[in-house]
Design a protein around this motif. Structure first.
Motif, short mmCIF file in Angstrom:
data_model
loop_
_atom_site.label_atom_id
_atom_site.label_comp_id
_atom_site.label_asym_id
_atom_site.label_seq_id
_atom_site.Cartn_x
_atom_site.Cartn_y
_atom_site.Cartn_z
N GLY A 66 -4.52 3.70 -6.31
CA GLY A 66 -5.03 3.35 -5.00
C GLY A 66 -5.75 2.01 -4.98
N GLY A 67 -6.00 1.52 -3.78
CA GLY A 67 -6.74 0.29 -3.61
C GLY A 67 -5.94 -0.98 -3.69
N ILE A 68 -4.62 -0.87 -3.78
CA ILE A 68 -3.79 -2.08 -3.90
C ILE A 68 -3.91 -2.96 -2.67
N GLU A 69 -4.16 -2.35 -1.50
CA GLU A 69 -4.26 -3.15 -0.28
C GLU A 69 -5.46 -4.08 -0.32
N GLY A 70 -6.44 -3.79 -1.19
CA GLY A 70 -7.63 -4.63 -1.29
C GLY A 70 -7.39 -5.90 -2.09
N TRP A 71 -6.51 -5.84 -3.11
CA TRP A 71 -6.34 -7.01 -3.96
C TRP A 71 -4.96 -7.65 -3.89
N PHE A 72 -3.98 -6.95 -3.36
CA PHE A 72 -2.62 -7.51 -3.33
C PHE A 72 -2.54 -8.83 -2.55
N PRO A 73 -3.18 -8.96 -1.36
CA PRO A 73 -3.10 -10.24 -0.64
C PRO A 73 -3.64 -11.42 -1.45
N TYR A 74 -4.66 -11.17 -2.28
CA TYR A 74 -5.23 -12.27 -3.06
C TYR A 74 -4.32 -12.66 -4.22
N VAL A 75 -3.64 -11.68 -4.80
CA VAL A 75 -2.67 -11.99 -5.84
C VAL A 75 -1.51 -12.80 -5.24
N LEU A 76 -1.04 -12.38 -4.07
CA LEU A 76 0.02 -13.11 -3.38
C LEU A 76 -0.42 -14.55 -3.08
N ALA A 77 -1.66 -14.70 -2.61
CA ALA A 77 -2.16 -16.04 -2.30
C ALA A 77 -2.28 -16.89 -3.57
N LEU A 78 -2.71 -16.27 -4.67
CA LEU A 78 -2.83 -17.00 -5.93
C LEU A 78 -1.48 -17.50 -6.41
N LEU A 79 -0.47 -16.65 -6.32
CA LEU A 79 0.88 -17.06 -6.71
C LEU A 79 1.38 -18.19 -5.81
N PHE A 80 1.03 -18.10 -4.54
CA PHE A 80 1.47 -19.13 -3.59
C PHE A 80 0.78 -20.46 -3.88
N LEU A 81 -0.49 -20.41 -4.30
CA LEU A 81 -1.22 -21.62 -4.65
C LEU A 81 -0.52 -22.40 -5.76
N LEU A 82 0.08 -21.66 -6.70
CA LEU A 82 0.74 -22.32 -7.83
C LEU A 82 1.98 -23.08 -7.39
N VAL A 83 2.58 -22.64 -6.28
CA VAL A 83 3.82 -23.25 -5.81
C VAL A 83 3.56 -24.32 -4.74
N ARG A 84 2.72 -23.98 -3.77
CA ARG A 84 2.46 -24.90 -2.65
C ARG A 84 0.97 -24.83 -2.29
N PRO A 85 0.13 -25.59 -2.97
CA PRO A 85 -1.33 -25.50 -2.77
C PRO A 85 -1.78 -25.82 -1.35
N GLU A 86 -1.04 -26.66 -0.63
CA GLU A 86 -1.48 -27.05 0.72
C GLU A 86 -1.08 -26.04 1.78
N GLY A 87 -0.33 -24.99 1.42
CA GLY A 87 0.09 -23.98 2.38
C GLY A 87 1.40 -24.34 3.07
N LEU A 88 1.94 -23.39 3.81
CA LEU A 88 3.23 -23.59 4.46
C LEU A 88 3.20 -24.74 5.47
N PHE A 89 2.12 -24.82 6.25
CA PHE A 89 2.04 -25.81 7.31
C PHE A 89 0.95 -26.85 7.06
N GLU B 136 0.83 -1.21 0.00
CA GLU B 136 0.00 0.00 0.00
C GLU B 136 0.86 1.26 0.00
N VAL B 137 1.93 1.25 0.80
CA VAL B 137 2.74 2.46 0.97
C VAL B 137 3.78 2.62 -0.14
N PHE B 138 4.44 1.52 -0.53
CA PHE B 138 5.58 1.64 -1.43
C PHE B 138 5.28 1.30 -2.88
N ILE B 139 4.20 0.54 -3.14
CA ILE B 139 3.85 0.20 -4.52
C ILE B 139 2.60 0.96 -4.96
N GLY B 140 1.71 1.24 -4.01
CA GLY B 140 0.46 1.91 -4.31
C GLY B 140 0.59 3.20 -5.11
N PRO B 141 1.53 4.09 -4.75
CA PRO B 141 1.65 5.35 -5.51
C PRO B 141 1.96 5.15 -6.99
#
Length: 300
Positions: free
Chosen positions: A269-292, A260-265
């Motif tokens: 605006g509004g990156i804080e609303g969708w960035f976590p889901y993009v991060l989760a989507l990328l993570f799903l491609l690598v490790r679908p079951e999660g870290l633990f 939100e602070v360093f990429i948003g500008p």
């Protein structure tokens, strides 16, 4: 870049992540023991916060008097959900149980508004949302005292839950049920009673989350969407791991604030609303079951 400012953003994100983790733990508790993804957890957060405020307004009592009443209400709600809705659906397909929790979500939201009204309410906890004087004087870092206290409360609750699961007879029964329902029944563990305890604990977790988020953002219907913030946390940490919910919450909280602070500008605006889901989507491609999370091997 000012290093102090970076740490302010990072610490603020980590503290928010602890509150995200608290909501995620409500999902983990139910999913681990029963295999049900409780879509109604966000509605339970809203119901708990609105009930607590509604009791103070309707009966003219203090917040500290309303909290025990709300605890009893949330325990009764959890038991009612388990007995009336989920118990008759035992051994049904997972999609049936999931759809049942969606229906419960709408019912609980409507019940909360029917009992206490749909207006936005103010919830005041005895925690000031002001910068911590200690961190300002010692490290020249501005961090909200409310965020620090809320994170401490969440940490205490998580510790209490960890002790419940690891040190008590009920906790051992819960772990046995989580590992194998049929085996737990075979050795005499009362499965229905354990599920009732589990839903009661999920109601208490929803109450703490509702009080903290309600104090920060106001008690309003938008609290139900806090549960959606827990989805990326669950994807990163794993749907069956309490430590995973904590680590996932910290990662999502920190990355959300930093983005939100360093990429948003640069992207708008509004990156804080969708960035976590993009991060989760990328993570799903690598490790679908999660870290633990546990790897699921299906044999055909």
């Amino acid at each position: 870049m000012n290093l102090n400012f970076f740490f302010e953003v990072l610490i603020g994100g980590l503290l928010s992540g602890v509150m995200y983790a608290l909501v995620a733990i409500g999902f983990v508790l139910i999913y681990k023991a029963s295999g049900v993804f409780n879509f109604a957890q966000g509605a339970m957060v809203y119901f708990a916060a609105l009930t607590c405020v509604g009791v103070t307004e309707k009966f003219g009592v203090s917040l500290w008097a309303a909290i025990p009443v709300t605890i009893v209400v949330m325990i009764l709600l959890g038991i009612a959900v388990e007995r009336v809705v989920l118990r008759p659906l035992v051994n049904q397909p997972e999609i049936t149980l999931f759809m049942a929790t969606i229906g419960m979500a709408f019912f609980i939201e409507g019940l909360a508004q029917l009992l206490w009204g749909a207006g936005v309410r103010k919830l005041e906890l005895p925690i000031e949302d002001v910068p911590s004087e200690y961190l300002m004087e010692k490290y020249n870092i501005v961090v909200s005292q409310f965020d620090i206290t809320a994170a401490a409360v969440c940490g205490l609750l998580v510790t209490a839950l960890a002790l419940l699961f690891s040190k008590t007879k009920v906790g051992r029964a819960l772990r046995a049920v989580a590992d194998d329902h049929q085996a737990a029944l075979a050795v005499g563990i009362p499965l229905k009673r354990i599920w009732a305890v589990l839903w009661s604990v999920a109601g208490l977790v929803a109450l703490v989350a509702g009080l903290l988020w309600g104090a920060r953002n106001g008690v309003q219907f938008a609290l139900t969407f806090v549960a959606l913030k827990a989805l990326p946390v669950l994807i990163l940490g794993g749907f069956t791991s309490m430590p995973g919910a904590i680590v996932g919450g910290l990662i999502i909280g920190a990355s959300e604030k930093l983005a939100e602070v360093f990429i948003g500008p640069y992207v708008g605006g509004g990156i804080e609303g969708w960035f976590p889901y993009v991060l989760a989507l990328l993570f799903l491609l690598v490790r679908p079951e999660g870290l633990f999370g546990e790897k699921i091997i299906r044999r055909i």
